[in-house]
Design a protein around this motif. Structure first.
Motif, PDB file in Angstrom:
ATOM      1  N   ILE A 201       0.881  -1.176  -0.024  1.00 50.68           N
ATOM      2  CA  ILE A 201      -0.108   0.132  -0.017  1.00 50.68           C
ATOM      3  C   ILE A 201       0.933   1.117   0.131  1.00 50.68           C
ATOM      4  N   GLY A 202       2.050   1.210   0.713  1.00 50.02           N
ATOM      5  CA  GLY A 202       3.036   2.379   0.768  1.00 50.02           C
ATOM      6  C   GLY A 202       3.510   2.582  -0.418  1.00 50.02           C
ATOM      7  N   VAL A 203       3.744   1.333  -1.194  1.00 51.96           N
ATOM      8  CA  VAL A 203       4.518   1.510  -2.520  1.00 51.96           C
ATOM      9  C   VAL A 203       3.716   2.134  -3.493  1.00 51.96           C
ATOM     10  N   TRP A 204       2.382   1.891  -3.491  1.00 48.18           N
ATOM     11  CA  TRP A 204       1.207   2.350  -4.404  1.00 48.18           C
ATOM     12  C   TRP A 204       1.091   3.909  -4.010  1.00 48.18           C
ATOM     13  N   GLY A 205       0.991   4.103  -2.984  1.00 49.88           N
ATOM     14  CA  GLY A 205       0.796   5.508  -2.506  1.00 49.88           C
ATOM     15  C   GLY A 205       1.785   6.365  -2.601  1.00 49.88           C
ATOM     16  N   LEU A 206       3.118   6.046  -2.644  1.00 52.76           N
ATOM     17  CA  LEU A 206       3.962   6.845  -2.667  1.00 52.76           C
ATOM     18  C   LEU A 206       4.645   6.743  -4.303  1.00 52.76           C
ATOM     19  N   ARG A 207       3.991   5.921  -5.111  1.00 54.02           N
ATOM     20  CA  ARG A 207       4.299   5.657  -6.463  1.00 54.02           C
ATOM     21  C   ARG A 207       5.935   5.624  -6.490  1.00 54.02           C
ATOM     22  N   ARG A 208       6.162   4.603  -5.633  1.00 56.21           N
ATOM     23  CA  ARG A 208       7.798   4.147  -5.362  1.00 56.21           C
ATOM     24  C   ARG A 208       8.258   3.532  -6.916  1.00 56.21           C
ATOM     25  N   LYS A 209       9.458   3.908  -7.419  1.00 61.85           N
ATOM     26  CA  LYS A 209       9.861   3.635  -8.531  1.00 61.85           C
ATOM     27  C   LYS A 209      10.901   2.470  -8.315  1.00 61.85           C
ATOM     28  N   ALA A 210      10.942   1.515  -9.313  1.00 62.61           N
ATOM     29  CA  ALA A 210      12.134   0.561  -9.230  1.00 62.61           C
ATOM     30  C   ALA A 210      13.456   1.264  -9.975  1.00 62.61           C
ATOM     31  N   PRO A 211      14.559   0.630  -9.240  1.00 57.90           N
ATOM     32  CA  PRO A 211      15.650   1.167 -10.190  1.00 57.90           C
ATOM     33  C   PRO A 211      15.756   0.596 -11.544  1.00 57.90           C
ATOM     34  N   GLN A 212      15.919   1.302 -12.446  1.00 54.99           N
ATOM     35  CA  GLN A 212      16.053   0.972 -13.764  1.00 54.99           C
ATOM     36  C   GLN A 212      17.298   0.352 -14.160  1.00 54.99           C
ATOM     37  N   THR A 213      17.476  -0.715 -14.808  1.00 53.19           N
ATOM     38  CA  THR A 213      18.877  -1.439 -15.621  1.00 53.19           C
ATOM     39  C   THR A 213      19.023  -1.167 -16.803  1.00 53.19           C
ATOM     40  N   PRO A 214      19.968  -0.196 -17.022  1.00 49.92           N
ATOM     41  CA  PRO A 214      20.102   0.041 -18.303  1.00 49.92           C
ATOM     42  C   PRO A 214      20.658  -0.985 -19.302  1.00 49.92           C
ATOM     43  N   ASP A 215      20.408  -0.780 -20.634  1.00 48.71           N
ATOM     44  CA  ASP A 215      20.953  -1.818 -21.462  1.00 48.71           C
ATOM     45  C   ASP A 215      22.172  -2.119 -21.122  1.00 48.71           C
ATOM     46  N   SER A 216      23.205  -1.440 -20.989  1.00 49.18           N
ATOM     47  CA  SER A 216      24.675  -1.909 -20.781  1.00 49.18           C
ATOM     48  C   SER A 216      24.960  -2.890 -19.831  1.00 49.18           C
ATOM     49  N   ALA A 217      24.244  -2.460 -18.313  1.00 48.45           N
ATOM     50  CA  ALA A 217      24.034  -3.628 -17.439  1.00 48.45           C
ATOM     51  C   ALA A 217      23.617  -4.582 -17.785  1.00 48.45           C
ATOM     52  N   ALA A 218      22.400  -4.404 -18.578  1.00 50.40           N
ATOM     53  CA  ALA A 218      21.543  -5.920 -18.748  1.00 50.40           C
ATOM     54  C   ALA A 218      22.514  -6.656 -19.782  1.00 50.40           C
ATOM     55  N   ASP A 219      22.905  -6.081 -20.624  1.00 49.27           N
ATOM     56  CA  ASP A 219      24.205  -6.934 -21.564  1.00 49.27           C
ATOM     57  C   ASP A 219      25.182  -7.475 -20.793  1.00 49.27           C
ATOM     58  N   ALA A 220      25.740  -6.796 -19.979  1.00 49.60           N
ATOM     59  CA  ALA A 220      26.933  -7.280 -19.204  1.00 49.60           C
ATOM     60  C   ALA A 220      26.306  -8.573 -18.290  1.00 49.60           C
ATOM     61  N   LEU A 221      25.070  -8.471 -17.833  1.00 49.13           N
ATOM     62  CA  LEU A 221      24.632  -9.277 -16.971  1.00 49.13           C
ATOM     63  C   LEU A 221      24.477 -10.745 -17.885  1.00 49.13           C
ATOM     64  N   VAL A 222      23.824 -10.569 -19.004  1.00 53.67           N
ATOM     65  CA  VAL A 222      23.313 -11.673 -19.832  1.00 53.67           C
ATOM     66  C   VAL A 222      24.850 -12.397 -20.178  1.00 53.67           C
ATOM     67  N   ARG A 223      25.778 -11.363 -20.666  1.00 51.82           N
ATOM     68  CA  ARG A 223      26.979 -12.173 -21.151  1.00 51.82           C
ATOM     69  C   ARG A 223      27.770 -12.726 -19.816  1.00 51.82           C
ATOM     70  N   SER A 224      27.724 -12.234 -18.878  1.00 52.72           N
ATOM     71  CA  SER A 224      28.372 -13.079 -17.463  1.00 52.72           C
ATOM     72  C   SER A 224      27.513 -14.089 -17.315  1.00 52.72           C
ATOM     73  N   VAL A 225      26.138 -14.413 -17.443  1.00 55.18           N
ATOM     74  CA  VAL A 225      25.372 -15.576 -17.273  1.00 55.18           C
ATOM     75  C   VAL A 225      25.752 -16.488 -18.300  1.00 55.18           C
ATOM     76  N   THR A 226      25.975 -16.322 -19.430  1.00 54.85           N
ATOM     77  CA  THR A 226      26.383 -17.292 -20.683  1.00 54.85           C
ATOM     78  C   THR A 226      27.581 -17.750 -20.437  1.00 54.85           C
ATOM     79  N   GLN A 227      28.612 -16.772 -19.706  1.00 58.03           N
ATOM     80  CA  GLN A 227      29.948 -17.186 -19.582  1.00 58.03           C
ATOM     81  C   GLN A 227      30.104 -18.522 -18.148  1.00 58.03           C
ATOM     82  N   LEU A 228      29.307 -17.886 -17.368  1.00 59.88           N
ATOM     83  CA  LEU A 228      28.931 -18.887 -16.032  1.00 59.88           C
ATOM     84  C   LEU A 228      28.264 -20.249 -16.497  1.00 59.88           C
ATOM     85  N   VAL A 229      27.392 -20.146 -17.317  1.00 57.17           N
ATOM     86  CA  VAL A 229      26.965 -21.552 -17.637  1.00 57.17           C
ATOM     87  C   VAL A 229      28.040 -22.388 -18.463  1.00 57.17           C
TER      88      VAL A 229
END
Length: 388
Positions: free
Chosen positions: A90-118
């Motif tokens: 209810i507090g999240v809705w009331g305050l319209r709290r925003k989630a930290p947005q992951t930029p494309d550069s960070a998302a690409d780094a995450l996907v490449r890292s997961v691929t290498q870990l697999v």
């Protein structure tokens, strides 16, 4: 029913809308946790209690009545975590709290890292926060606050790193902490033999709206945990679609609340119907109304040696008053008019009916009877008829 809704008005519409929003948030929280089964259990107990009262099961009714006497305490104990999360949502809705947005550069780094870990059969846990706070759900960890890059992520999950068994907590394009401990899920049905990493990923997804990426060291698979569910992906490429979907769902946008309602329309419909039913029961249902019901005449205390031939009339129209919900629940079989026929041995055949002679459901009051008299036709056991 129609008369009840005619009393709704503008104030009633606002009242129902507020309750519907609260129910909508509660339903979403219950669907993400194991509390839904407990709610069904409470509902079953309520149905058993209502049945016990209706059919005079005294022992069952008294035991359940004692249970419901401490219902609030039981509710707080059983749903303590879920109630706290409901308030947070209810507090999240009331305050319209925003989630930290992951930029494309960070998302690409995450996907490449997961691929290498697999490829190298290394396990990993990566947490991408949503709008709900998760600090109270996680423990420990080492603050790093560094930009998320592929070399950094791979180094944090290196088997020689002391924190590689923990989770990495990301915020936007940065790694906030590593070696973080997550709560463990006990839902063995979803885990399907998965290890501690899968239990930790699902455990966090059960208590908040974060997205957790799980890389299995033994199986070389990638899974994502979200909204109280965990599912295995076909490969690292499937992670891109999940990251995009999560980013779209948590991105700030005009009409975000409306978008959430439309996306969750089954839950929204359940909340609207539930709010309308609650208004009918507790608001419209509490108003006093009158209704005319048909009651069967029951003759009692007929003296020995006499036989009842007929009753005129056999049914009486009774006007009863009470809360609207009570009138809806009360069946016609609970309403009857009792005539004490003891005085037939003195020649009485016509009896005047009083309000006290009417047996009715609790919570109702008798206002009038029509007709107010009945006439009995009786005969002696030897066959001599005595009417009139």
């Amino acid at each position: 029913m129609g008369a009840a809704f005619s009393e709704l008005g503008v104030q009633g519409v606002v009242d129902v809308a507020v309750v519907a929003v609260l129910l909508f948030v509660a339903i979403l929280g219950l669907r993400r946790s194991g509390a839904a089964v407990a709610v069904v259990g409470f509902g079953v107990l309520g149905a058993v209690y209502w049945t016990a009262q209706r059919f005079d099961l005294v022992l069952t009714a008294r035991i359940l009545q004692a249970f419901f006497a401490v219902f609030v305490i039981v509710l707080v104990v059983v749903f303590q975590e879920d109630l706290r999360r409901l308030v947070e949502r209810i507090g999240v809705w009331g305050l319209r709290r925003k989630a930290p947005q992951t930029p494309d550069s960070a998302a690409d780094a995450l996907v490449r890292s997961v691929t290498q870990l697999v490829r190298t059969n290394r396990g990993a846990l990566l947490v991408i926060p949503g709008r709900e706070p998760l600090d109270r759900h996680v423990e420990g960890g080492v603050t790093i606050d560094a930009r998320a890059t592929e070399p950094l992520l791979l180094s944090l999950f290196d088997p020689n790193s002391p924190g590689h068994d923990g989770a990495v907590l990301m915020r936007g394009d940065r790694v906030d902490r590593f070696a973080v401990h997550l709560p463990l899920s006990e839902d063995r049905g979803q885990l399907e033999g998965g290890g501690t990493r899968h239990a930790a990923g699902l455990g966090l997804a059960e208590v908040c709206d974060a997205l957790v990426v799980v890389v299995s060291e033994e199986r070389g698979t990638v899974s994502v945990a979200q909204d109280g569910h965990i599912r295995r992906l076909s490969g690292p490429d499937g992670l891109v679609e999940n990251l995009r979907g999560f980013a779209a769902a948590t991105a700030p946008a005009p009409g975000g609340v409306l978008r959430e309602v439309l996306r969750r329309w089954p839950e929204a419909l359940m909340a609207a119907v539930g709010a309308a039913v609650l208004w009918m029961v507790f608001v419209a249902g509490s108003g006093l109304v009158e209704a005319t019901r048909t009651a069967l005449v029951v003759v009692e205390n007929l003296p020995d040696g006499w036989v009842l031939e007929s009753v005129e009339p056999q049914e009486i129209q009774v006007v009863v008053e009470g809360p609207r919900r009570q009138l809806y629940l009360a069946g016609d079989d609970e309403l009857s008019v009792h005539v004490d026929a003891l005085l037939v041995q003195l020649g009485r055949r016509t009896f005047t009916l009083s309000k006290d002679a009417v047996s009715h459901a609790p919570g109702l009051a008798v206002r009038s009877l029509q007709p107010a008299r009945v006439r009995l036709s009786v005969s002696r056991s030897n066959g001599d008829e005595e009417g009139g």
